[in-house]
Design a protein around this motif. Sequence first.
Motif, PDB file in Angstrom:
ATOM      1  N   GLN A   1      50.823  76.281   4.307  1.00 48.10           N
ATOM      2  CA  GLN A   1      49.895  77.188   5.023  1.00 48.10           C
ATOM      3  C   GLN A   1      48.461  76.687   4.888  1.00 48.10           C
ATOM      4  OE1 GLN A   1      50.753  80.896   3.042  1.00 48.10           O
ATOM      5  NE2 GLN A   1      52.022  81.652   4.718  1.00 48.10           N
ATOM      6  N   ALA A   2      48.126  76.205   3.697  1.00 48.45           N
ATOM      7  CA  ALA A   2      46.751  75.708   3.463  1.00 48.45           C
ATOM      8  C   ALA A   2      46.477  74.504   4.377  1.00 48.45           C
ATOM      9  CB  ALA A   2      46.583  75.325   1.998  1.00 48.45           C
ATOM     10  N   SER A   3      47.461  73.612   4.535  1.00 52.65           N
ATOM     11  CA  SER A   3      47.266  72.436   5.397  1.00 52.65           C
ATOM     12  C   SER A   3      47.120  72.856   6.852  1.00 52.65           C
ATOM     13  CB  SER A   3      48.451  71.467   5.294  1.00 52.65           C
ATOM     14  OG  SER A   3      48.572  71.071   3.977  1.00 52.65           O
ATOM     15  N   ARG A   4      47.928  73.863   7.266  1.00 52.15           N
ATOM     16  CA  ARG A   4      47.825  74.333   8.653  1.00 52.15           C
ATOM     17  C   ARG A   4      46.449  74.965   8.910  1.00 52.15           C
ATOM     18  NH1 ARG A   4      53.188  75.301   7.852  1.00 52.15           N
ATOM     19  NH2 ARG A   4      52.991  77.485   7.247  1.00 52.15           N
ATOM     20  N   MET A   5      45.945  75.748   7.957  1.00 54.59           N
ATOM     21  CA  MET A   5      44.623  76.375   8.122  1.00 54.59           C
ATOM     22  C   MET A   5      43.538  75.299   8.208  1.00 54.59           C
ATOM     23  SD  MET A   5      45.274  79.479   8.364  1.00 54.59           S
ATOM     24  CE  MET A   5      43.592  79.868   8.689  1.00 54.59           C
ATOM     25  N   SER A   6      43.710  74.257   7.397  1.00 55.09           N
ATOM     26  CA  SER A   6      42.754  73.138   7.409  1.00 55.09           C
ATOM     27  C   SER A   6      42.730  72.479   8.785  1.00 55.09           C
ATOM     28  CB  SER A   6      43.244  72.081   6.429  1.00 55.09           C
ATOM     29  OG  SER A   6      42.406  71.961   5.389  1.00 55.09           O
ATOM     30  N   GLY A   7      43.942  72.249   9.322  1.00 49.45           N
ATOM     31  CA  GLY A   7      44.072  71.606  10.634  1.00 49.45           C
ATOM     32  C   GLY A   7      43.436  72.461  11.725  1.00 49.45           C
ATOM     33  N   LEU A   8      43.663  73.768  11.618  1.00 48.73           N
ATOM     34  CA  LEU A   8      43.124  74.711  12.612  1.00 48.73           C
ATOM     35  C   LEU A   8      41.596  74.705  12.587  1.00 48.73           C
ATOM     36  CD1 LEU A   8      44.846  76.552  14.393  1.00 48.73           C
ATOM     37  CD2 LEU A   8      44.311  78.441  12.852  1.00 48.73           C
ATOM     38  N   LEU A   9      41.055  74.666  11.394  1.00 46.34           N
ATOM     39  CA  LEU A   9      39.587  74.669  11.259  1.00 46.34           C
ATOM     40  C   LEU A   9      39.014  73.365  11.832  1.00 46.34           C
ATOM     41  CD1 LEU A   9      37.124  76.213  10.233  1.00 46.34           C
ATOM     42  CD2 LEU A   9      37.341  74.997   8.082  1.00 46.34           C
ATOM     43  N   ARG A  10      39.724  72.249  11.539  1.00 43.10           N
ATOM     44  CA  ARG A  10      39.250  70.950  12.054  1.00 43.10           C
ATOM     45  C   ARG A  10      39.265  70.970  13.584  1.00 43.10           C
ATOM     46  NH1 ARG A  10      42.712  67.746   9.194  1.00 43.10           N
ATOM     47  NH2 ARG A  10      41.738  68.272   7.235  1.00 43.10           N
ATOM     48  N   LEU A  11      40.350  71.545  14.144  1.00 39.08           N
ATOM     49  CA  LEU A  11      40.478  71.609  15.608  1.00 39.08           C
ATOM     50  C   LEU A  11      39.366  72.467  16.208  1.00 39.08           C
ATOM     51  CD1 LEU A  11      42.245  70.988  18.148  1.00 39.08           C
ATOM     52  CD2 LEU A  11      43.396  73.169  17.724  1.00 39.08           C
ATOM     53  N   SER A  12      39.119  73.646  15.618  1.00 35.59           N
ATOM     54  CA  SER A  12      38.082  74.510  16.209  1.00 35.59           C
ATOM     55  C   SER A  12      36.702  73.875  16.060  1.00 35.59           C
ATOM     56  CB  SER A  12      38.130  75.930  15.649  1.00 35.59           C
ATOM     57  OG  SER A  12      38.281  75.906  14.274  1.00 35.59           O
ATOM     58  N   THR A  13      36.462  73.163  14.955  1.00 38.66           N
ATOM     59  CA  THR A  13      35.162  72.488  14.774  1.00 38.66           C
ATOM     60  C   THR A  13      34.988  71.418  15.848  1.00 38.66           C
ATOM     61  OG1 THR A  13      35.468  72.812  12.417  1.00 38.66           O
ATOM     62  CG2 THR A  13      33.699  71.349  13.045  1.00 38.66           C
ATOM     63  N   ARG A  14      36.096  70.667  16.109  1.00 38.18           N
ATOM     64  CA  ARG A  14      36.023  69.609  17.138  1.00 38.18           C
ATOM     65  C   ARG A  14      35.787  70.205  18.513  1.00 38.18           C
ATOM     66  NH1 ARG A  14      40.818  66.167  15.273  1.00 38.18           N
ATOM     67  NH2 ARG A  14      39.896  65.143  13.492  1.00 38.18           N
ATOM     68  N   MET A  15      36.488  71.330  18.779  1.00 38.48           N
ATOM     69  CA  MET A  15      36.324  71.955  20.108  1.00 38.48           C
ATOM     70  C   MET A  15      34.891  72.426  20.303  1.00 38.48           C
ATOM     71  SD  MET A  15      39.794  73.986  20.946  1.00 38.48           S
ATOM     72  CE  MET A  15      39.395  74.317  22.645  1.00 38.48           C
ATOM     73  N   LEU A  16      34.321  73.029  19.256  1.00 40.76           N
ATOM     74  CA  LEU A  16      32.934  73.518  19.369  1.00 40.76           C
ATOM     75  C   LEU A  16      31.959  72.357  19.551  1.00 40.76           C
ATOM     76  CD1 LEU A  16      32.807  76.386  16.712  1.00 40.76           C
ATOM     77  CD2 LEU A  16      32.324  76.614  19.146  1.00 40.76           C
ATOM     78  N   ALA A  17      32.305  71.199  18.969  1.00 37.04           N
ATOM     79  CA  ALA A  17      31.383  70.046  19.020  1.00 37.04           C
ATOM     80  C   ALA A  17      31.422  69.322  20.369  1.00 37.04           C
ATOM     81  CB  ALA A  17      31.716  69.072  17.888  1.00 37.04           C
TER      82      ALA A  17
END
Length: 367
Positions: free
Chosen positions: A237-253
């Motif tokens: 779950q921690a790895s999935r949350m990490s991936g999700l955060l990375r994805l949303s950061t990339r999308m915002l950028a």
Amino acid sequence: MKHSREFHLILHGATGFTGRLAAEELHRNAPKGLRWAVSGRTSEKVNALAQKYEVPGIVTESLKDSDVESLASRADVILSCAGPYSVFGTPLVQACVKYETHYADLSGELPWIHQIIQQHHEICVQKKITLIPSSGFDSVPSDLAVHSMRQALSRPCKLYGLFRIKGGLNGGTLHSGLALAEKQTLSAPAPPSPFAIPYLKRWAAPFLMAPVNEDVVARSQSDFPYQEFLLVRTRGQASRMSGLLRLSTRMLASPFGRKLLRLFGPKPGQGPSKKKIEEGFADLTLLAGSLEQPLAVHRWNWTGDPSNLITVRCLVQTGLALAAGEAKAGGVLTPSGALGSALTQRLLKIGAVQHQTLPSHHDRPQV
Ligand SMILES: NC(=O)c1ccc[n+]([C@@H]2O[C@H](COP(=O)([O-])OP(=O)(O)OC[C@H]3O[C@@H](n4cnc5c(N)ncnc54)[C@H](OP(=O)(O)O)[C@@H]3O)[C@@H](O)[C@H]2O)c1
């Protein structure tokens, strides 16, 4: 400050998603005799709200100096839910400084907050005007929890804040994030990797709001370094949350990512259903000193959707505390820097949060 004026408190941006909930919360919690009003830019919406709560309604365009100056001159305290603050917030803050009016808002837009601090902190200290940005879910729970933990410890040490949350996303919050991302030229730092928390037998994942909350807490105090994470059950779950955060950061950028978020995300004025708001929660566990053998463990259980119910309870109690003269000092301050334990006591009293002290490693039987 001298006061009191025509109104003890004006709620600005009262017609938005959090603004409407804040008006309801204020209606429920306003002490007898409190003179308050609602304000916003759209006259039909302002009038409907004013009628509903039987309070005066004021039509105010946040970007028009004459409007916001009139607003600031008529109240002891302004609470603002009109965001993105980096787009709409500055004239109202300037007007509050000019008319010596206390102010609090829901901004989590760090570059804007830093700008406000730089421009107005000194003059607010001198004139004893209290401005409190970040008076919502970011960053009241983190800031007050650290404030309380510091009082319980005899010497400085590292503190870890671990959130479990359930909640929805408002259109207003998304659009504040998009406005911020559009102005930012630097790419955000990579989120930290997940790690184990032996004391709780859980895992820590990066938390979207950590940069804002850590910044606010660091401004309140510097002797207890504070880091914040999401608390999850398993490493997966921690790895999935990490991936999700990375994805949303990339999308915002990326401009294309932002376009998709604008197209498919919630729109300004929208937010979760009443049921979802009531079912939401945020539990914050604070570990002092170590993740294996903490010196002290505090838990704060907040009820309701973080972006909405928790947020408006924090904002409204901040406004009522300012109106009651409970601010400890003037300046552009953090919630605990301005109000300290008085705000915690208010939030405990209305049942917004419950506090427990859990056994630390000192209290556990040695085996
Ligand atoms: N700190 C936290 O934890 C937290 C939680 C939730 C929200 N927020 C922040 O709070 C802000 C509001 O969120 P929300 O979900 O309530 O957003 P929203 O529903 O889009 O509401 C925005 C409000 O601002 C008003 N507004 C916009 N432009 C204005 C202008 N030029 N003059 C006057 N008023 C103007 C809107 O008026 P109309 O109704 O006429 O459109 C509306 O009342 C956002 O910045 C969001 O990021 C923070």
